[in-house]
Design an enzyme around this catalytic site. Sequence first.
Site, PDB file in Angstrom:
ATOM      1  N   TYR A   1      -6.279   7.003   7.037  1.00  0.00           N
ATOM      2  CA  TYR A   1      -6.712   5.653   6.672  1.00  0.00           C
ATOM      3  C   TYR A   1      -6.982   5.540   5.166  1.00  0.00           C
ATOM      4  CZ  TYR A   1      -9.891   1.549   6.893  1.00  0.00           C
ATOM      5  OH  TYR A   1     -10.515   0.344   6.707  1.00  0.00           O
TER       6      TYR A   1
ATOM      7  N   GLN B   1      -3.955  -2.423   6.542  1.00  0.00           N
ATOM      8  CA  GLN B   1      -4.093  -1.203   7.318  1.00  0.00           C
ATOM      9  C   GLN B   1      -4.854  -1.438   8.614  1.00  0.00           C
ATOM     10  OE1 GLN B   1      -2.523   1.505   6.717  1.00  0.00           O
ATOM     11  NE2 GLN B   1      -3.354   2.543   8.508  1.00  0.00           N
ATOM     12  N   GLU B   2      -5.859  -2.286   8.567  1.00  0.00           N
ATOM     13  CA  GLU B   2      -6.702  -2.514   9.746  1.00  0.00           C
ATOM     14  C   GLU B   2      -5.959  -3.245  10.859  1.00  0.00           C
ATOM     15  OE1 GLU B   2      -9.549  -1.584  10.742  1.00  0.00           O
ATOM     16  OE2 GLU B   2     -10.661  -0.855   9.014  1.00  0.00           O
ATOM     17  N   SER B   3      -5.255  -4.309  10.498  1.00  0.00           N
ATOM     18  CA  SER B   3      -4.687  -5.177  11.534  1.00  0.00           C
ATOM     19  C   SER B   3      -3.233  -5.554  11.323  1.00  0.00           C
ATOM     20  CB  SER B   3      -5.509  -6.466  11.612  1.00  0.00           C
ATOM     21  OG  SER B   3      -5.390  -7.207  10.400  1.00  0.00           O
TER      22      SER B   3
END
Length: 741
Positions: A706, A587-589
């Site tokens: 998120y 999810q972050e990158s």
Amino acid sequence: MMKKTSVLMLALAASVPVGAQVSKISVLKDLPAKPVVDLYSLKSEKKTKLSPLSQLKDYEIRLKWSECSKLAPKVFATSKDLQGWVALAWLHCAEQENKKGSSTLSIQAALNAIDGHEKLFAEGPWSSDLAQSYSSLRLKILEAQVAKKDLKAVTALEKILADRYQLSKDQKALVYQLLGDLALLKVNYPEAQFLFEQAQEYKDSAYLQEKLDFLKKARGETATVLPIPAPLETGEEIRIEERIRQSMKQNEVTSAIQDAVIILNQYPGSRSARRLKDRPLEIYLQISDANAKSKALNLMEEADGSRILEWAQNLHRRADYAAALKLSEEASEKLSGSAQATSALWMAGRSAHFLGQYGEALKYFNKLIVGHNGSDEAAEALFRSSLIYYRQKDYSSSSALLERLLLQNRDRYDLNGRYWLVRALQQTNPERAKIEAADLINRYPFSYYGLRLRAEAQDMKLTWPEVKEKNISLQSDIYLVGEQKKSWQRFKELSAAGWLTEAQKELSGLPPIKDATLKMTMAQKFADRGQFMPAIRFVNEAMEADPHLRQEQFLKIGYPMIFKDLYNAESERYGVSSVVLRSLTRQESGFNLRAVSTSNALGLMQMIPPTAQEVSKKLGLKIELPDDMFRPEVNIPMGSFYVSQMLDQFKDNIPFALAAYNAGPTRVKIWIELRPEVSALLTKQSSEIADELWFDELPWTETSFYVKAILRNILLYRLVDEGPLTLKPVLWADLRNKKAK
């Protein structure tokens, strides 16, 4: 599908200029399944002999700046088609080598070699970054030359003004300033004045004004002295301002606020009013005593509505929702009938919601819904009101508002609105709830809410979606023309050699892909070459466009098992399931090694520099920012440690810990503690429906998305790892092991 694709390809060919050489490329043949160089997963000492191109990137990744600078000339000379990318790496290594205390010789060598290749600055996906890097380092060298009074720098400075270097305003100002300094050395005062004035056009500074004043004195003119404007304040304003200063010295803060508001009200638009526009808020923020803060807010309410609204917005951002509510209530009254009233009511409703004052929240939300229908704020009011009614177990009112919201066809609320409509209908109309649930599962099969509902419909068994046509024929041919062919060739060479970031940027030069099955083919090939971010995007787009592609074999492409050993080691160390760590990274990158966000979060697990510095000290690591954060063996351990810290702070509650990782632990903690019904969840292991209402009540849309996205990732990674599984009552309860080392 074949017929549709043929039409698309014919249309593409028809749009190509006559005489253009269009190439048909078989992705399967052109990107064979042979191993590519992986510079990130293997330890340096275990690597086989690398090609010069791969070795150069390996040196850069491992922060071996000197070795990189020495090898770069050879690679630059031999890799003709990749010279732009090699030049960027060369400049980076030379700059970092210089920061370690070396001379500027390596920088000068790189600049001189690149200088003869003007075409590199005009075309290619590297051109903008190369121009910026080149000009920055060239100016660094030239500054040093001018400091040594080297007049030979004039030629280079004039050359760097060429458009190809895309200088910023600050850089142009510096070039003209340096030329002016050299003109002074030659005692050519008219030329120096002209150059300093040119510099001043781009960026003024005390240094430039000092030089210009000197030149005027040298010619016998009077130096420029900026006139001091006559004070516009009245005598009364001056007296009140002095009174404010004295009140602050004597810690009479409420008197100071009262006087500041007097100036704002009685002398609007004056210089003193502009100076003091935020003074009441600044004073309020310094007060610690609750009674004094209350008195301060009462005084601030005497200001005009627009000013009160600005203060309320500031306090809302600071999570001082009680103060924001009080001021926004007053602002809504004073601004009634104006466009600003929408913002004031929205602020009041949200603040009351976060404070648990549900009656007040519904009152202000209703005013938005009735009086400001059609606005974004009114849509949010519908959604938040429905959540409040659900929390109060008024399911009929909740479903009625959600029905109204969904009629507006707003993408932002479509999934969440449908999900809570299903939950409300389950209490009032179970048969219709089943219909709506099936519709949501079909629309959003791989969302957290879609997965939950599907598992519930199957006695909590989570399985892959049933697909009738399992043997899908995938397209594999793309058509390229002109520069697209060069981009494709560079992508192949770079990705094969381990230059992952550069290869990914080359993909922007390819034509848009319309066919869903071709996207899936390319996603697989991208993943094979470490291009996980575009692979994930293509998988998502293909599955959305063609439901027949929603199969296990294809979904697995978007859930890679990269860096498995690293994640497993950190899982063992901190007692956090590797599934959580991988899901968060996705999810972050999107597993983009060199990802940099708008807030300057870095690398795989997106750590901002201050947090990275704090974590590195706790772990006893010496890191170089930003470069170390682009190395998986540094980023993953540091990010995993920070995840474990969030879990410790939030009592092993994974959803709360995820929210804190994204929004910051302080902000999340403040928000949680405002309502007992939310703070009680910290010590309650629960995935009950009502206990997940807070996901969509969060103040931050990004954080709400998120949390659910990572919980979705966790479920799908478990499905990839374990196959069909039976979900436990608490979906995340077994993802934390306190018996870790």
